[in-house]
Design a protein around this motif. Sequence first.
Motif, short mmCIF file in Angstrom:
data_model
loop_
_atom_site.label_atom_id
_atom_site.label_comp_id
_atom_site.label_asym_id
_atom_site.label_seq_id
_atom_site.Cartn_x
_atom_site.Cartn_y
_atom_site.Cartn_z
N LEU A 97 0.82 -1.21 0.00
CA LEU A 97 0.00 0.00 0.00
C LEU A 97 0.86 1.26 0.00
O LEU A 97 0.62 2.18 -0.80
CB LEU A 97 -0.91 0.02 1.23
N ALA A 144 2.80 1.57 -3.24
CA ALA A 144 1.90 1.96 -4.33
C ALA A 144 1.53 3.43 -4.22
O ALA A 144 1.48 4.15 -5.22
CB ALA A 144 0.64 1.10 -4.31
N TYR A 145 1.31 3.92 -3.00
CA TYR A 145 1.00 5.34 -2.83
C TYR A 145 2.15 6.21 -3.34
O TYR A 145 1.95 7.14 -4.11
CB TYR A 145 0.70 5.71 -1.37
N THR A 198 1.55 0.13 -11.77
CA THR A 198 1.10 1.39 -11.16
C THR A 198 1.81 2.59 -11.78
O THR A 198 1.16 3.58 -12.14
CB THR A 198 1.36 1.37 -9.64
N GLN A 247 -10.04 3.98 -7.05
CA GLN A 247 -8.66 3.63 -6.75
C GLN A 247 -8.60 2.41 -5.82
O GLN A 247 -7.73 1.56 -5.97
CB GLN A 247 -7.93 4.80 -6.11
N SER A 248 -9.54 2.34 -4.88
CA SER A 248 -9.58 1.17 -3.98
C SER A 248 -9.79 -0.11 -4.76
O SER A 248 -9.18 -1.14 -4.46
CB SER A 248 -10.70 1.33 -2.95
N ILE A 276 -6.51 -0.86 -6.54
CA ILE A 276 -5.54 -1.38 -5.56
C ILE A 276 -5.91 -2.80 -5.17
O ILE A 276 -5.04 -3.67 -5.01
CB ILE A 276 -5.46 -0.45 -4.33
N THR A 321 -3.51 -5.90 -5.71
CA THR A 321 -3.17 -6.76 -4.58
C THR A 321 -3.50 -8.22 -4.90
O THR A 321 -2.75 -9.13 -4.54
CB THR A 321 -3.92 -6.32 -3.30
N THR A 354 -6.98 -4.80 2.20
CA THR A 354 -6.09 -3.83 1.56
C THR A 354 -6.89 -2.82 0.75
O THR A 354 -6.62 -1.62 0.80
CB THR A 354 -5.06 -4.56 0.66
N ALA A 355 -7.89 -3.29 0.02
CA ALA A 355 -8.72 -2.37 -0.77
C ALA A 355 -9.55 -1.47 0.14
O ALA A 355 -9.71 -0.27 -0.15
CB ALA A 355 -9.64 -3.17 -1.70
N TRP A 388 -7.27 1.29 1.74
CA TRP A 388 -6.59 2.20 0.83
C TRP A 388 -6.98 3.67 1.02
O TRP A 388 -6.08 4.53 1.08
CB TRP A 388 -6.80 1.79 -0.62
#
Length: 160
Positions: free
Chosen positions: A39, A42-43, A86, A101-102, A105, A109, A139-140, A143
Motif C-alpha cells: 500500500l 503503491a501510494y 502502477t 482507486q480502492s 488497488i 493486490t 487492503t482495498a 486504501w
Amino acid sequence: MKARNNNFVILVTIIISLMLTIMPMPIGADAFRPNWALLVTAYWSLALPNRVNVIFAWLVGFIIDVLLGSVLGINAFATALVVYVTVNNFQKIRNFSLWQQSLIIGLLTALYHLIIFWIQRFILDVDFSISYLKPVITTAVIWPVVFLLLRKVRRQLQVH
C-alpha cells in the motif's frame, strides 16, 4: 537539504509499513492482514513515480522476503510488477475517485497474491486456498485511509 528530507519521509513511511507487516496479530485476524508495504509503496509510486520506481519496489519486496523468511525474490518480484503497472498507469489512476482507486488497488493486490501463489506452486508445490486472497479485501478497504494519511504527510512535509 530538501531532497534529503524528502527521501527521509519516504523511508520512514516504508519502515513503518514493514513494521506493520511483521507485527504479531491474533491468528484469526492475521489472515486478513493488509499488505501495508505494498500500500505505501503503491501510494508513493502514484505520488512520485520518478522517485519510487520498480527498483525501489523490488528492494522493499526483498526486505519483505527477508523479514518473513520466504523464498528470496518472490515478494520482490511481485511488488516490482505491481509497482511497474502502477507507475505505467499513474496518470490514469490519479484521476479516478478514491473508491475507484480502492478497486484498482484491490485488483493489484490480487495480482500480487496470485503471482506469489504461482511462484510458490512452481517451487514448493503448494495448493491454492481462498485464504490467499483474504488480504485483498482489507487492503482495498484500507486504501482510502492510507491514501489520505500519506497525502496529508506529503503535503505538510512538502515531499515532492
